[in-house]
Design a protein around this motif. Structure first.
Motif, PDB file in Angstrom:
ATOM      1  N   ASP A   1      40.471 -12.908 -33.642  1.00  0.00           N
ATOM      2  CA  ASP A   1      40.142 -13.929 -34.636  1.00  0.00           C
ATOM      3  C   ASP A   1      41.330 -14.854 -34.878  1.00  0.00           C
ATOM      4  N   TYR A   2      42.510 -14.264 -35.047  1.00  0.00           N
ATOM      5  CA  TYR A   2      43.709 -15.069 -35.307  1.00  0.00           C
ATOM      6  C   TYR A   2      43.965 -16.066 -34.178  1.00  0.00           C
ATOM      7  N   LEU A   3      43.932 -15.565 -32.955  1.00  0.00           N
ATOM      8  CA  LEU A   3      44.228 -16.432 -31.810  1.00  0.00           C
ATOM      9  C   LEU A   3      43.154 -17.502 -31.645  1.00  0.00           C
ATOM     10  N   ALA A   4      41.905 -17.140 -31.887  1.00  0.00           N
ATOM     11  CA  ALA A   4      40.801 -18.079 -31.676  1.00  0.00           C
ATOM     12  C   ALA A   4      40.879 -19.271 -32.616  1.00  0.00           C
ATOM     13  N   VAL A   5      41.326 -19.053 -33.855  1.00  0.00           N
ATOM     14  CA  VAL A   5      41.366 -20.164 -34.810  1.00  0.00           C
ATOM     15  C   VAL A   5      42.606 -21.026 -34.648  1.00  0.00           C
ATOM     16  N   GLY A   6      43.556 -20.587 -33.801  1.00  0.00           N
ATOM     17  CA  GLY A   6      44.702 -21.445 -33.520  1.00  0.00           C
ATOM     18  C   GLY A   6      46.048 -20.899 -33.934  1.00  0.00           C
ATOM     19  N   ILE A   7      46.127 -19.656 -34.408  1.00  0.00           N
ATOM     20  CA  ILE A   7      47.441 -19.067 -34.676  1.00  0.00           C
ATOM     21  C   ILE A   7      48.098 -18.785 -33.330  1.00  0.00           C
ATOM     22  N   ASP A   8      49.280 -19.331 -33.151  1.00  0.00           N
ATOM     23  CA  ASP A   8      49.970 -19.320 -31.860  1.00  0.00           C
ATOM     24  C   ASP A   8      51.061 -18.257 -31.874  1.00  0.00           C
ATOM     25  N   PRO A   9      50.955 -17.216 -31.052  1.00  0.00           N
ATOM     26  CA  PRO A   9      51.961 -16.152 -31.073  1.00  0.00           C
ATOM     27  C   PRO A   9      53.349 -16.607 -30.643  1.00  0.00           C
TER      28      PRO A   9
ATOM     29  N   ASP B   1      33.805 -24.224 -30.196  1.00  0.00           N
ATOM     30  CA  ASP B   1      34.982 -23.965 -29.357  1.00  0.00           C
ATOM     31  C   ASP B   1      35.730 -22.713 -29.813  1.00  0.00           C
ATOM     32  N   ILE B   2      35.804 -22.504 -31.125  1.00  0.00           N
ATOM     33  CA  ILE B   2      36.467 -21.308 -31.644  1.00  0.00           C
ATOM     34  C   ILE B   2      35.745 -20.057 -31.140  1.00  0.00           C
ATOM     35  N   ARG B   3      34.421 -20.080 -31.170  1.00  0.00           N
ATOM     36  CA  ARG B   3      33.655 -18.924 -30.717  1.00  0.00           C
ATOM     37  C   ARG B   3      33.802 -18.695 -29.217  1.00  0.00           C
ATOM     38  N   ALA B   4      33.875 -19.767 -28.464  1.00  0.00           N
ATOM     39  CA  ALA B   4      34.064 -19.622 -27.019  1.00  0.00           C
ATOM     40  C   ALA B   4      35.420 -18.988 -26.717  1.00  0.00           C
ATOM     41  N   ARG B   5      36.458 -19.454 -27.429  1.00  0.00           N
ATOM     42  CA  ARG B   5      37.793 -18.876 -27.228  1.00  0.00           C
ATOM     43  C   ARG B   5      37.804 -17.411 -27.651  1.00  0.00           C
ATOM     44  N   ARG B   6      37.139 -17.121 -28.754  1.00  0.00           N
ATOM     45  CA  ARG B   6      37.143 -15.749 -29.245  1.00  0.00           C
ATOM     46  C   ARG B   6      36.436 -14.806 -28.266  1.00  0.00           C
ATOM     47  N   ALA B   7      35.322 -15.254 -27.710  1.00  0.00           N
ATOM     48  CA  ALA B   7      34.593 -14.427 -26.741  1.00  0.00           C
ATOM     49  C   ALA B   7      35.459 -14.141 -25.515  1.00  0.00           C
ATOM     50  N   GLU B   8      36.210 -15.136 -25.076  1.00  0.00           N
ATOM     51  CA  GLU B   8      37.094 -14.947 -23.928  1.00  0.00           C
ATOM     52  C   GLU B   8      38.222 -13.969 -24.264  1.00  0.00           C
ATOM     53  N   LEU B   9      38.806 -14.137 -25.456  1.00  0.00           N
ATOM     54  CA  LEU B   9      39.893 -13.259 -25.875  1.00  0.00           C
ATOM     55  C   LEU B   9      39.421 -11.818 -26.040  1.00  0.00           C
ATOM     56  N   ALA B  10      38.243 -11.642 -26.615  1.00  0.00           N
ATOM     57  CA  ALA B  10      37.717 -10.299 -26.857  1.00  0.00           C
ATOM     58  C   ALA B  10      37.493  -9.530 -25.564  1.00  0.00           C
TER      59      ALA B  10
ATOM     60  N   LEU C   1      45.335  -8.926 -25.834  1.00  0.00           N
ATOM     61  CA  LEU C   1      45.439  -8.793 -27.285  1.00  0.00           C
ATOM     62  C   LEU C   1      46.521  -7.783 -27.655  1.00  0.00           C
ATOM     63  N   ARG C   2      46.574  -6.667 -26.932  1.00  0.00           N
ATOM     64  CA  ARG C   2      47.576  -5.646 -27.220  1.00  0.00           C
ATOM     65  C   ARG C   2      48.989  -6.155 -26.904  1.00  0.00           C
ATOM     66  N   GLN C   3      49.125  -6.947 -25.855  1.00  0.00           N
ATOM     67  CA  GLN C   3      50.437  -7.499 -25.524  1.00  0.00           C
ATOM     68  C   GLN C   3      50.931  -8.439 -26.624  1.00  0.00           C
ATOM     69  N   ILE C   4      50.022  -9.229 -27.162  1.00  0.00           N
ATOM     70  CA  ILE C   4      50.381 -10.117 -28.275  1.00  0.00           C
ATOM     71  C   ILE C   4      50.868  -9.296 -29.458  1.00  0.00           C
ATOM     72  N   LEU C   5      50.130  -8.239 -29.787  1.00  0.00           N
ATOM     73  CA  LEU C   5      50.497  -7.407 -30.923  1.00  0.00           C
ATOM     74  C   LEU C   5      51.799  -6.650 -30.661  1.00  0.00           C
ATOM     75  N   LEU C   6      51.988  -6.137 -29.453  1.00  0.00           N
ATOM     76  CA  LEU C   6      53.220  -5.425 -29.122  1.00  0.00           C
ATOM     77  C   LEU C   6      54.434  -6.332 -29.263  1.00  0.00           C
ATOM     78  N   ALA C   7      54.310  -7.569 -28.800  1.00  0.00           N
ATOM     79  CA  ALA C   7      55.425  -8.518 -28.915  1.00  0.00           C
ATOM     80  C   ALA C   7      55.717  -8.838 -30.379  1.00  0.00           C
ATOM     81  N   GLY C   8      54.670  -9.025 -31.166  1.00  0.00           N
ATOM     82  CA  GLY C   8      54.862  -9.283 -32.584  1.00  0.00           C
ATOM     83  C   GLY C   8      55.468  -8.092 -33.301  1.00  0.00           C
ATOM     84  N   ASN C   9      55.016  -6.876 -32.946  1.00  0.00           N
ATOM     85  CA  ASN C   9      55.589  -5.665 -33.534  1.00  0.00           C
ATOM     86  C   ASN C   9      57.082  -5.573 -33.260  1.00  0.00           C
TER      87      ASN C   9
END
Length: 368
Positions: free
Chosen positions: A102-110, A319-328, A334-342
């Protein structure tokens, strides 16, 4: 050292300080625009279900705005906070992945924001203990927000974690030396605890050079959207439209949204809250005045209103939903994004905890 009795939090004190909080918020917004890189914003969500349209227009849009201004944005996946009023479910890993999507789909940039999980940053949580020593039981007991949240969760008894939740939230904010926290008025008592803890820590352990900033509320005038049942849109009430909902699901959910018997559509939130809520949702999606949307529908009735809202929502979120479906579909990403943020959050929390230990004279790691 006795805790001062002259600094109560919550209750009447919170009401009396609202004007001050508003004034500080206005100054803070000006400061964010003037020198965004000087500020750190802490915000986040509990992974207890999919984010919905209320989250988007209420908070997510503003997070992207702050990120794009150049503010240092920290977005917390508050998995530990889920157990303040419920058990940790087996679905937690999937819920966390969905929240990151959800975060990435709406435009939050890691690359410009730090997305991290509570449970993965040990030093942050260790700050909870010294911070607990800086507030009294009586002060925590006066916090009206904790009581309201306990009642809303249907709990007959408050857990110790829920009771001390504002202190844990203070650790979330202060570990990164957050200066701004986007909140609504109902969350001010929580933030007052964080401000109080920062002030008392500085007074007790670092009086000559304050270590922690006193974070300010960035008060939001974002609209509060009602759910399809006329109650506030909420994950727990099953009355929301998820960000990831399909076009057909959106149409089905909106078709059963509450309206009223007056065929002529007007925007009148006080007297016609259900109709006005749908008008507002369409207006937000179309970047129009709600009065103009209502005038366009006129005598079309609730059928025309729901048709327009469905089209507006599906177009806006296409467009947000299309990005979210791709990300999901890419859990590894998704885990790599979270690991880097952690990892980024750990570096900051470790440095903060080391400073806190030094200031508290509890450094025993070096025997020389």
């Amino acid at each position: 050292m006795e805790l001062p009795a002259s600094e109560p939090v919550g209750g009447a004190q919170a009401d009396l300080s609202f004007a001050d909080a508003e004034a500080r918020s206005e100054r803070l917004e000006a400061g964010l625009r003037r020198d965004p890189a000087a500020h750190r914003v802490l915000t986040g969500d509990r992974p207890t279900g999919p984010l919905h349209l209320g989250h988007y227009f209420g908070t997510l849009q503003n997070r992207v705005r702050l990120q794009n201004l150049g503010v240092q944005l920290f977005v917390l996946v508050a998995d530990y906070q889920t157990i303040t009023d419920r058990d940790s479910p087996q679905s937690m890993p999937d819920d966390v992945d969905a929240l990151v999507a959800d975060y990435l789909a709406v435009g939050i940039d890691p690359e410009r924001a730090t997305i991290f999980a509570h449970s993965q940053v040990a030093a942050l949580n260790q700050l909870f203990l010294p911070f607990l020593s800086l507030v009294s039981v009586a002060e925590l007991n006066r916090n009206p927000t904790v009581k309201d949240e306990t009642a809303a969760a249907g709990q007959t008894a408050m857990s110790g974690l829920m009771f001390t939740y504002p202190v844990h939230q203070a650790a979330d904010i202060l570990f990164c030396k957050g200066t701004a926290v986007p909140v609504g008025k109902d969350q001010l008592p929580h933030l007052e605890v964080a401000r109080l803890i920062a002030r008392r820590f500085n007074r007790r352990y670092s009086p000559e050079r304050p270590y922690f900033p006193e974070p300010d509320a960035l008060l939001s005038d974002a609209p509060v959207l009602l759910g399809t049942d006329g109650q506030k849109m909420s994950k727990s009430r099953s009355n929301s439209i998820a960000l990831g909902a399909t076009a057909d699901e959106t149409a089905r959910l909106l078709s059963r949204a509450k309206t009223d018997s007056d065929r002529h559509i007007t925007y009148d939130p006080v007297n016609r809250p259900d109709v006005s809520n749908l008008v507002l949702l369409a207006a937000l999606c179309q970047d129009r005045k709600p009065e103009a949307v209502a005038e366009e529908i006129g005598d079309g009735g609730s059928a025309a209103l729901k048709r327009l809202v469905t089209e507006a929502v599906n177009e806006y979120f296409r467009d947000i939903r299309a990005r979210r479906a791709e990300l999901a579909g890419d859990r590894g990403h998704l885990r790599q994004i979270l690991l880097a943020g952690n990892e980024r959050a750990r570096e900051i929390a470790d440095a903060t905890l080391a400073d806190v230990k030094r200031l508290m004279h509890t450094e025993y790691g070096d025997i020389h």
